[in-house]
Design a protein around this motif. Structure first.
Motif, mmCIF file in Angstrom:
data_model
loop_
_atom_site.group_PDB
_atom_site.id
_atom_site.type_symbol
_atom_site.label_atom_id
_atom_site.label_comp_id
_atom_site.label_asym_id
_atom_site.label_seq_id
_atom_site.Cartn_x
_atom_site.Cartn_y
_atom_site.Cartn_z
ATOM 1 N N GLU A 132 -2.061 11.252 11.180
ATOM 2 C CA GLU A 132 -1.230 11.163 9.981
ATOM 3 C C GLU A 132 0.032 11.987 10.209
ATOM 4 O OE1 GLU A 132 -2.156 11.265 5.346
ATOM 5 O OE2 GLU A 132 -2.275 13.264 6.250
ATOM 6 N N ASP B 246 -0.163 7.795 5.830
ATOM 7 C CA ASP B 246 -1.239 8.075 4.892
ATOM 8 C C ASP B 246 -2.564 7.626 5.507
ATOM 9 O OD1 ASP B 246 -3.047 8.235 2.763
ATOM 10 O OD2 ASP B 246 -1.646 7.373 1.305
ATOM 11 N N LEU B 247 -3.471 8.566 5.738
ATOM 12 C CA LEU B 247 -4.767 8.219 6.336
ATOM 13 C C LEU B 247 -5.622 7.339 5.432
ATOM 14 C CD1 LEU B 247 -5.893 11.362 8.372
ATOM 15 C CD2 LEU B 247 -5.408 9.061 9.216
ATOM 16 N N GLN B 248 -5.199 7.150 4.182
ATOM 17 C CA GLN B 248 -5.886 6.185 3.324
ATOM 18 C C GLN B 248 -5.772 4.777 3.909
ATOM 19 O OE1 GLN B 248 -7.726 6.876 0.697
ATOM 20 N NE2 GLN B 248 -7.189 9.013 0.389
ATOM 21 N N HIS B 249 -4.801 4.563 4.798
ATOM 22 C CA HIS B 249 -4.592 3.251 5.424
ATOM 23 C C HIS B 249 -5.447 3.048 6.673
ATOM 24 C CE1 HIS B 249 -1.376 2.599 2.668
ATOM 25 N NE2 HIS B 249 -0.557 3.458 3.223
ATOM 26 N N GLN C 104 5.403 2.691 7.486
ATOM 27 C CA GLN C 104 4.128 3.333 7.165
ATOM 28 C C GLN C 104 3.231 3.485 8.381
ATOM 29 O OE1 GLN C 104 2.206 1.886 3.426
ATOM 30 N NE2 GLN C 104 3.901 0.429 3.431
ATOM 31 N N ASP D 288 2.610 -4.875 2.393
ATOM 32 C CA ASP D 288 1.721 -3.725 2.414
ATOM 33 C C ASP D 288 1.448 -3.258 3.843
ATOM 34 O OD1 ASP D 288 0.035 -5.694 3.413
ATOM 35 O OD2 ASP D 288 -1.375 -5.618 1.743
#
Length: 127
Positions: free
Chosen positions: A108, A82-85, A117, A47
């Protein structure tokens, strides 16, 4: 002022026409590191946390080859697909840096080499 090219087998070899880092005086400009295993050149499995750890390990190796460490970082650039990370990458960065932290940007991007990623570059000032 002369330039010194920094290279180490402890970090992945450049995958394009660039150096792992360049030292000019006491300033070291580290190229972006993606989560490649330096021994195999393959993208690490796992991940975003696993990828971020490999990136910071690679950057740490380049800093050491330049005669410094991540403690010498004055600026870090982080690129994520991905700015979710954002929170996960922050947590890993906190494992490698201590206060006072370097200046930083997080951006991003639509894609990174080899399907990574995350990518991180840095500027160091070494004694």
């Amino acid at each position: 002022m002369s330039r010194q090219i920094i290279a180490t087998a402890q970090a992945p070899a450049a995958i394009g026409p660039y150096s792992q880092a360049v030292r000019a005086g006491t300033t070291v400009y580290c190229s972006g590191q993606i989560p490649l295993d330096p021994a195999t050149g393959a993208l690490v499995e796992g991940d975003i946390t696993a990828q971020a750890r490999r990136v910071f390990e690679n950057l740490k190796a380049v800093a050491a080859a330049a005669g410094g460490s991540l403690d010498d970082a004055v600026r870090v650039g982080i690129y994520v697909t991905d700015l979710q990370h954002f929170a996960a990458v922050n947590a890993v960065m906190a494992e490698y840096f201590k206060p006072p932290y370097p200046a930083r940007s997080t951006i991003e991007v639509s894609g990174l080499p080899k399907g990574a990623q995350v990518e991180v570059d840095a500027i160091l000032v070494v004694g």
